[in-house]
Structures are given as structure tokens and as C-alpha cells.
Design a protein around this motif. Sequence first.
Motif, PDB file in Angstrom:
ATOM      1  N   GLU A 285      49.757  37.157  34.551  1.00 11.13           N
ATOM      2  CA  GLU A 285      48.751  36.135  34.278  1.00 11.13           C
ATOM      3  C   GLU A 285      47.370  36.671  34.628  1.00 11.13           C
ATOM      4  OE1 GLU A 285      47.536  31.562  35.601  1.00 11.13           O
ATOM      5  OE2 GLU A 285      49.419  32.462  36.285  1.00 11.13           O
ATOM      6  N   ILE A 286      46.471  36.593  33.641  1.00 14.33           N
ATOM      7  CA  ILE A 286      45.096  37.042  33.833  1.00 14.33           C
ATOM      8  C   ILE A 286      44.235  35.798  33.991  1.00 14.33           C
ATOM      9  CG2 ILE A 286      43.175  38.323  32.822  1.00 14.33           C
ATOM     10  CD1 ILE A 286      45.268  39.934  31.243  1.00 14.33           C
ATOM     11  N   ARG A 287      43.646  35.684  35.139  1.00 19.18           N
ATOM     12  CA  ARG A 287      42.863  34.472  35.425  1.00 19.18           C
ATOM     13  C   ARG A 287      41.541  34.509  34.662  1.00 19.18           C
ATOM     14  NH1 ARG A 287      42.322  37.923  39.714  1.00 19.18           N
ATOM     15  NH2 ARG A 287      40.175  38.479  40.299  1.00 19.18           N
ATOM     16  N   PRO A 288      40.969  33.364  34.326  1.00 17.53           N
ATOM     17  CA  PRO A 288      39.666  33.333  33.670  1.00 17.53           C
ATOM     18  C   PRO A 288      38.587  33.979  34.531  1.00 17.53           C
ATOM     19  CG  PRO A 288      40.742  31.185  33.519  1.00 17.53           C
ATOM     20  CD  PRO A 288      41.548  32.006  34.476  1.00 17.53           C
ATOM     21  N   GLY A 289      37.721  34.743  33.881  1.00 17.57           N
ATOM     22  CA  GLY A 289      36.617  35.382  34.591  1.00 17.57           C
ATOM     23  C   GLY A 289      36.992  36.665  35.306  1.00 17.57           C
ATOM     24  N   VAL A 290      38.133  37.274  34.978  1.00 21.63           N
ATOM     25  CA  VAL A 290      38.522  38.521  35.626  1.00 21.63           C
ATOM     26  C   VAL A 290      37.494  39.601  35.315  1.00 21.63           C
ATOM     27  CG1 VAL A 290      39.931  39.396  33.715  1.00 21.63           C
ATOM     28  CG2 VAL A 290      40.490  40.048  36.053  1.00 21.63           C
ATOM     29  N   GLN A 291      37.248  40.481  36.266  1.00 25.45           N
ATOM     30  CA  GLN A 291      36.224  41.513  36.122  1.00 25.45           C
ATOM     31  C   GLN A 291      36.858  42.903  36.026  1.00 25.45           C
ATOM     32  OE1 GLN A 291      32.752  40.678  36.115  1.00 25.45           O
ATOM     33  NE2 GLN A 291      33.705  38.648  35.880  1.00 25.45           N
ATOM     34  N   SER A 292      36.128  43.808  35.381  1.00 24.83           N
ATOM     35  CA  SER A 292      36.550  45.206  35.393  1.00 24.83           C
ATOM     36  C   SER A 292      36.593  45.706  36.830  1.00 24.83           C
ATOM     37  CB  SER A 292      35.583  46.076  34.578  1.00 24.83           C
ATOM     38  OG  SER A 292      35.742  45.862  33.202  1.00 24.83           O
ATOM     39  N   GLY A 293      37.675  46.341  37.174  1.00 21.55           N
ATOM     40  CA  GLY A 293      37.845  46.829  38.542  1.00 21.55           C
ATOM     41  C   GLY A 293      38.712  45.937  39.396  1.00 21.55           C
ATOM     42  N   ASP A 294      38.945  44.703  38.944  1.00 22.17           N
ATOM     43  CA  ASP A 294      39.867  43.843  39.682  1.00 22.17           C
ATOM     44  C   ASP A 294      41.289  44.396  39.573  1.00 22.17           C
ATOM     45  OD1 ASP A 294      37.819  42.183  40.344  1.00 22.17           O
ATOM     46  OD2 ASP A 294      38.350  40.579  38.939  1.00 22.17           O
ATOM     47  N   VAL A 295      42.057  44.211  40.615  1.00 24.62           N
ATOM     48  CA  VAL A 295      43.443  44.692  40.652  1.00 24.62           C
ATOM     49  C   VAL A 295      44.370  43.493  40.799  1.00 24.62           C
ATOM     50  CG1 VAL A 295      45.140  46.089  41.876  1.00 24.62           C
ATOM     51  CG2 VAL A 295      42.799  46.920  41.618  1.00 24.62           C
ATOM     52  N   LEU A 296      45.287  43.362  39.845  1.00 23.13           N
ATOM     53  CA  LEU A 296      46.277  42.298  39.874  1.00 23.13           C
ATOM     54  C   LEU A 296      47.573  42.875  40.422  1.00 23.13           C
ATOM     55  CD1 LEU A 296      45.542  40.777  36.346  1.00 23.13           C
ATOM     56  CD2 LEU A 296      44.398  40.304  38.532  1.00 23.13           C
ATOM     57  N   VAL A 297      48.154  42.205  41.406  1.00 18.68           N
ATOM     58  CA  VAL A 297      49.321  42.738  42.110  1.00 18.68           C
ATOM     59  C   VAL A 297      50.568  41.949  41.732  1.00 18.68           C
ATOM     60  CG1 VAL A 297      50.355  43.242  44.356  1.00 18.68           C
ATOM     61  CG2 VAL A 297      47.879  43.499  44.024  1.00 18.68           C
ATOM     62  N   ARG A 311      60.935  47.536  48.149  1.00 20.51           N
ATOM     63  CA  ARG A 311      60.187  48.096  47.028  1.00 20.51           C
ATOM     64  C   ARG A 311      58.697  47.858  47.211  1.00 20.51           C
ATOM     65  NH1 ARG A 311      62.520  46.621  41.202  1.00 20.51           N
ATOM     66  NH2 ARG A 311      60.800  48.043  40.686  1.00 20.51           N
ATOM     67  N   GLY A 312      57.916  48.794  46.703  1.00 22.35           N
ATOM     68  CA  GLY A 312      56.475  48.627  46.687  1.00 22.35           C
ATOM     69  C   GLY A 312      56.066  47.652  45.581  1.00 22.35           C
ATOM     70  N   ASP A 313      54.771  47.637  45.293  1.00 21.07           N
ATOM     71  CA  ASP A 313      54.231  46.690  44.311  1.00 21.07           C
ATOM     72  C   ASP A 313      53.761  47.419  43.062  1.00 21.07           C
ATOM     73  OD1 ASP A 313      54.622  44.717  46.234  1.00 21.07           O
ATOM     74  OD2 ASP A 313      52.597  44.997  47.062  1.00 21.07           O
ATOM     75  N   LEU A 314      53.646  46.667  41.979  1.00 19.26           N
ATOM     76  CA  LEU A 314      53.002  47.148  40.760  1.00 19.26           C
ATOM     77  C   LEU A 314      51.565  46.655  40.803  1.00 19.26           C
ATOM     78  CD1 LEU A 314      52.969  48.425  37.943  1.00 19.26           C
ATOM     79  CD2 LEU A 314      53.830  46.252  37.031  1.00 19.26           C
ATOM     80  N   ARG A 315      50.622  47.572  40.846  1.00 15.76           N
ATOM     81  CA  ARG A 315      49.207  47.230  40.975  1.00 15.76           C
ATOM     82  C   ARG A 315      48.519  47.570  39.650  1.00 15.76           C
ATOM     83  NH1 ARG A 315      48.389  46.611  46.571  1.00 15.76           N
ATOM     84  NH2 ARG A 315      46.128  46.808  46.395  1.00 15.76           N
ATOM     85  N   VAL A 316      47.992  46.506  38.989  1.00 13.07           N
ATOM     86  CA  VAL A 316      47.416  46.631  37.649  1.00 13.07           C
ATOM     87  C   VAL A 316      45.903  46.530  37.734  1.00 13.07           C
ATOM     88  CG1 VAL A 316      47.423  45.738  35.295  1.00 13.07           C
ATOM     89  CG2 VAL A 316      49.492  45.552  36.702  1.00 13.07           C
ATOM     90  N   GLY A 317      45.226  47.627  37.417  1.00 14.43           N
ATOM     91  CA  GLY A 317      43.763  47.623  37.402  1.00 14.43           C
ATOM     92  C   GLY A 317      43.235  47.118  36.069  1.00 14.43           C
ATOM     93  N   VAL A 318      42.277  46.220  36.121  1.00 16.09           N
ATOM     94  CA  VAL A 318      41.729  45.602  34.909  1.00 16.09           C
ATOM     95  C   VAL A 318      40.505  46.382  34.430  1.00 16.09           C
ATOM     96  CG1 VAL A 318      40.655  43.524  33.943  1.00 16.09           C
ATOM     97  CG2 VAL A 318      42.588  43.326  35.519  1.00 16.09           C
TER      98      VAL A 318
END
Length: 365
Positions: A285-297, A311-318
Motif C-alpha cells: 500500500e502506497i500512502r497518498p503524498g509519498v515522497q521520493s526516498g521514502d522507504v516502505l517496510v 526473517r528480515g524485512d523487505l524494504r522498498v525505496g520509493v
Amino acid sequence: MADHYETLGVSRDASADEIKKAYRRLARELHPDVNPSAEASERFKDVTHAYDVLSDERQRAEYDAGGRGAFGGGGGFGGFGDIFDTFFGGAQTRGPRSRRERGEDALLRVEVDLLDVMFGTTKEIDVDTAIECETCHGTCCQPGTSPVTCDICHGTGQVQRTVRSLLGNVVTASPCGSCRGYGTIITNPCVTCQGQGRVRARRTIHVDIPSGVDTGLRLQMPGSGEVGPGGGPAGDLYLEIKVRHNDDFSRNGDDVLCTLEVPMADAILGTTTTIDALDGDVELEIRPGVQSGDVLVIKGRGITALRSNLRGDLRVGVQVVTPTRLDHKERELIRSFAARRKDGGPALAHFQQGLFAKLRDRFVS
């Protein structure tokens, strides 16, 4: 074993030339190319061994002395020699060497994928190594034969020499030159391994690669290395891991990292998307107003830790993608949007690192 002088048919005081002539005469008579019989072959081996001992001045002297050197144990300094032996123990004998020796360790480099690292895997690896000879099973001898006791050292693997000194007779011991310290001589070496007890071969081994391994890590497999001389125990096998490069994913510890390009409209309004992760699809889920450089975990979708079930996490850079080609209507809509926002246009802000450095720092935070 027969007396070497009798084997060659010479007297015990025969000269070196007489010994050589006797050997040449018998060799012409018994050589396998001339006389192929089994009895002649055995006699030829005995004759050759006898000549090897008697043609060498040192070995002949040891043989004549019964393997104990030329001086014997007497002499005018016998009393001092007895005292020396009492305090220093005389010559120390360790017994014959063993033909069985531990094999060498081996090192292999194994490449694995990032998905293999996530959960661990089993691989089949072909290895060129030394294995036990299947003909002699490590005995070094032709089947049906066995080593014979060395007639120089009488199976001890050592010869003793007595040297006179001011303190008396000093006895020293050194490896037997005839049997090289083994105490026995292999008269019929295995033709498959040439008397080594092992051969080179290619074999397939199954390797369990645990989860969480990283480039440079070495795994030890005891007893999977090379078989030693004389069929001795195998050494260890070490596997050095290299994780292959992945174009879409990387790792930081047990976390998996990736970058997601988000269209500008989706970044403004927010959306839900599906990512094809290493271990299957995952909804993000991508929240409204997400910025370049934000990381979704996304928790628990990373790599299983080494020697653990966590297990570790999946870290998604926007990375917000700004459109570069707009038609007339799209431009008018953007102008209308900008006019309604009244943001005042670009302005200086506090210094920040570049996008990718910023993204990297957020990944590992």
C-alpha cells in the motif's frame, strides 16, 4: 627373506664389481621380457632388491651389521657409554612410520542466488579429488599380496649407529634408507594407484547451504576433502560462498532491498500495487503524498537469518517518476493544479544529500 648374498650368488666379501656382474647375469636370465614365468618374475624382484641394498655402500654396511651399524656396543669407553645411556637414555626409537596419512583440506568456491540465501538450499557439486583406490582399498599392494618386513631395519623403520666420543659410545637413530622409515617394503605395488593407496577421481557431493549466508563466508565439511596417502582419513572440505548479483534486489544484513518507481499521480493520490518479490507476490500500500526516498517496510519478507528461524524485512525505496512528455490538455491540467496550490515555486531548503544517498541511508536506518 633369503640372504641377499645368496640371492645374487656371491660371497659376503664380494667386491662391488662382482656384485654388479652377478646382478647383470641374473637380470638377463630373469627379466620378464626374456622369461615371462611367474617364478622368474618373483626371483627378478628379489634379485633387484638385493642388488639395491648391496650396491649401496651405506646400506650394505647396515645389512652386514644386522641393521645396527658398524661399531657394535663394545670398546674401551664402554663404562662411560653405560653412564651416558643411564643419564640420557641412549637412542630413542619411535617405531616405523605409518603409510596412512591424513589427506589435505580442499577449498571450493560456490555461487548461490539471493533466493537460495533466503531459505537455504541443497546443491550437487562435482569435485576433482583423491579417493581411496578401489583395487587395493588403501593397502598400496596388489590384491593377494602384502608388504614384507625390511631386512635392513627389521621392521623398526630406523637404523642405529654407534659413534665413539669422549663420553663413550653414543647411539643415534635415523630413518631407514631402504624402507624410508616404514619398516616394510612393498614388493608388489598396486597397478591401479601405483602403490599410493589413492587415485584421482571426480565425484559428486551434496552440499546443504544454510539460509543467511553471505559472500566470503566459509562452510566446513569435515571428512569431505582428499583421502590421504595409504588410504588415510580424508581432510576437510571448505566451501567459500559467493552470492550472485541480482538486478532487482540487494541485501543489507537479513533485509532485502529494492526500488519501486511510482508514477506522480499515484504518489499524490496513493494506491495499492503488487510486487513480484523473491519469494512470491506481496501486496504493498502506497500512502497518498509519498515522497521520493521514502522507504516502505514489509515485515518478515526478507532473508531467514543464519542459524535462526527469524526473517528480515523487505524494504522498498520509493522513487517518484515525473512525466517528461505531456500533451496540451495534460499541461493545462497541471497548470490549473499549480495555480490552485499556490506553492510559490521552487525555493532553497536546508542542504540534503542526493536522492540515492538519501535512499541508501533510509534503507539501513
